[in-house]
Design an enzyme around this catalytic site. Structure first.
Site, PDB file in Angstrom:
ATOM      1  N   GLU A 129       0.836  -1.215   0.000  1.00  0.00           N
ATOM      2  CA  GLU A 129       0.000   0.000   0.000  1.00  0.00           C
ATOM      3  C   GLU A 129       0.864   1.257   0.000  1.00  0.00           C
ATOM      4  OE1 GLU A 129      -3.338  -0.112   2.689  1.00  0.00           O
ATOM      5  OE2 GLU A 129      -3.395   2.072   2.853  1.00  0.00           O
ATOM      6  N   LYS A 184      -7.788  -0.991  11.283  1.00  0.00           N
ATOM      7  CA  LYS A 184      -7.151  -1.345  10.001  1.00  0.00           C
ATOM      8  C   LYS A 184      -5.893  -0.493   9.822  1.00  0.00           C
ATOM      9  CE  LYS A 184      -6.415  -1.533   5.382  1.00  0.00           C
ATOM     10  NZ  LYS A 184      -5.494  -0.716   4.579  1.00  0.00           N
ATOM     11  N   ASP A 220       3.199 -15.243  11.400  1.00  0.00           N
ATOM     12  CA  ASP A 220       1.853 -15.605  10.932  1.00  0.00           C
ATOM     13  C   ASP A 220       0.917 -14.408  11.099  1.00  0.00           C
ATOM     14  OD1 ASP A 220      -0.696 -16.566  10.610  1.00  0.00           O
ATOM     15  OD2 ASP A 220      -0.461 -18.288  11.946  1.00  0.00           O
ATOM     16  N   HIS A 279      -1.621  11.769   3.205  1.00  0.00           N
ATOM     17  CA  HIS A 279      -0.817  10.575   2.969  1.00  0.00           C
ATOM     18  C   HIS A 279      -0.273  10.502   1.558  1.00  0.00           C
ATOM     19  CE1 HIS A 279      -1.722   7.480   6.326  1.00  0.00           C
ATOM     20  NE2 HIS A 279      -1.122   8.559   6.747  1.00  0.00           N
TER      21      HIS A 279
HETATM   22  C1  MEV Z   1      -6.040   3.162   5.034  1.00  0.00           C
HETATM   23  O1  MEV Z   1      -5.319   2.015   4.625  1.00  0.00           O
HETATM   24  C2  MEV Z   1      -6.075   3.255   6.529  1.00  0.00           C
HETATM   25  C3  MEV Z   1      -6.948   4.370   7.100  1.00  0.00           C
HETATM   26  O2  MEV Z   1      -8.270   4.263   6.615  1.00  0.00           O
HETATM   27  C4  MEV Z   1      -6.933   4.237   8.608  1.00  0.00           C
HETATM   28  C5  MEV Z   1      -7.884   5.166   9.335  1.00  0.00           C
HETATM   29  O3  MEV Z   1      -8.896   5.572   8.773  1.00  0.00           O
HETATM   30  O4  MEV Z   1      -7.597   5.417  10.527  1.00  0.00           O
HETATM   31  C6  MEV Z   1      -6.444   5.726   6.683  1.00  0.00           C
END
Ligand code: MEV
Length: 391
Positions: free
Chosen positions: A85, A267, A283, A380
């Site tokens: 990513e 996530k 793992d 980002h």
């Molecule tokens: C994207 O891979 C992860 C985010 O969605 C995490 C979040 O929203 O805190 C940016």
């Protein structure tokens, strides 16, 4: 720790060529030409892969980036991250730089206690069976230890047992196995299978499943950080940093109050956790299963990390299960995974867990800072473009 460790501050690293980065890494960590060659080949040959899984037809590589600026428990660490990513590596490095201004990350992992589950069915009398199992505790622990002589030699072994009751006359016996520097799945499953007949006999029941639990809640890790307002603001003022800190604490509250947001928040944490888990040959499905089960442990899905404004800083705290190994398993057969441990400079599984948790917390900070500020697409993706030389 000795000061022969590499520095994790490598300003301008993203700007130099790929081969120059490899040379710099080799210099920092003292890699041999063979180890350096591994970086280019994906860490494992098809011939080696043929000994790991079935029906091998090739290998599948991921980009391996280096997370920078990490200072964890007072030690600089270069973080190998296997991930596809865009912006994950840049964002983690950026957050680690902010955290560094407040001393970096402090982390602490539990002993490496895994849970072996032995399910017992059709138990005649669950109360009497529980009493019989409790009374035989010393015998059960000794029998478990006897199945793991190598683990005992390394100071591990069975530490305790717990008995849980399930509906329909079922009991579940948990054996707590200290796996030291191994993830321990094989050892734990061996113990579960070896002990099941005696446990069923004591409980006057039938043997059900015998397998480890991925809800490794005896093997938790905690990471904390304090980011001073000024560091959070980057080039801007401390006042701007305070505004951001409050917005990040607000984003944390959103995740604390809403499982839909908590899933995405977590996530983002796993964006930092998984790449290191993968790079070190661990793992990641087990880590994912443990993370989400732990997040929902009280019946409601919650964030694994939370943020608060404390004095003149933003304080973050993460807690999650972290069943990782630095010996055995994939590490025995994957040269690239061993190389990742060399780059990290870790020997102990608990140390690795502390690093991984810190990267997870950094990744969460990076995501929340972008979301609470300029938004993820600008924040980002700008980092990504800068890192790959497009911006
Ligand atoms: C994207 O891979 C992860 C985010 O969605 C995490 C979040 O929203 O805190 C940016």
């Amino acid at each position: 720790m000795s000061d022969t460790r590499p520095s994790s501050r490598l300003p301008g690293f993203y700007r130099i060529r790929l081969d120059e980065r490899q040379t710099e890494l080799a210099r920092q960590v003292g890699l041999s030409p063979d180890e350096l060659a591994l970086l280019a080949s994906g860490g494992i040959s098809a011939a080696d892969a043929d000994h790991i899984v079935e029906n091998v037809v090739g290998v599948y590589a991921l980009p391996l980036g280096l997370g920078l600026n990490f200072r964890i428990n007072g030690v600089d660490r270069l973080i190998p991250m296997a991930v596809e990513e865009p912006s994950v590596v840049a964002a983690a490095s950026n957050a680690a730089r902010m955290a560094r201004a407040g001393g970096g990350f402090a982390a602490q992992a539990d002993e490496s206690i895994m849970i072996a589950q032995i399910e017992l069915r059709d138990v005649e009398n669950t109360a009497a069976a529980t009493a019989a199992l409790q009374a035989a505790r010393a015998e059960i622990v000794a029998k478990a230890d006897a199945t793991l002589p190598q683990l005992l030699a390394f100071g591990g072994g069975c530490r305790d047992l717990e008995i849980r009751t399930l509906p329909d006359r079922r009991l579940v016996v948990h054996l707590h196995i200290d796996c030291r520097d191994a993830m321990g799945a094989n050892m734990v499953n061996t113990v579960a299978e070896a002990l099941a007949p005696r446990l069923a006999e004591l409980a006057r029941g039938r043997i059900g499943l015998r397998i480890l639990s991925n809800l490794a809640d005896r093997r938790l890790v905690r990471a904390t950080t304090r980011v001073p307002f000024a560091a959070l603001a980057g080039d801007k003022t401390a006042v701007a940093g305070e505004v951001l800190a409050k917005a990040i604490a607000g984003a944390s509250r959103f995740a604390e109050d809403d499982p839909y947001r908590a899933a995405t928040h977590n996530k983002g944490i796993m964006n930092g956790v998984d790449p290191v888990v993968i790079a070190t040959g661990n793992d990641w499905r087990g880590i994912e299963a443990g993370a989400h089960a732990y997040a929902a442990r009280d019946g409601r899905y919650r964030p694994l990390a939370t943020w608060r404004v404390e004095g003149d800083a933003l304080a973050g705290r993460l807690e999650m299960p972290m069943a990782l190994g630095t010996v055995g398993g994939t590490l025995a057969v994957h040269p690239g995974a061993r190389l990742a441990l060399r780059v990290l400079g870790v020997g102990r599984a608990r140390e690795l867990a502390e690093i991984v948790a810190s990267v997870g917390l950094a990744q969460n900070l990076a995501a929340l800072r972008a979301l609470a500020g300029e938004g993820i697409q600008r924040g980002h993706m700008a980092l990504h473009r800068r890192a790959v030389g497009e911006g």
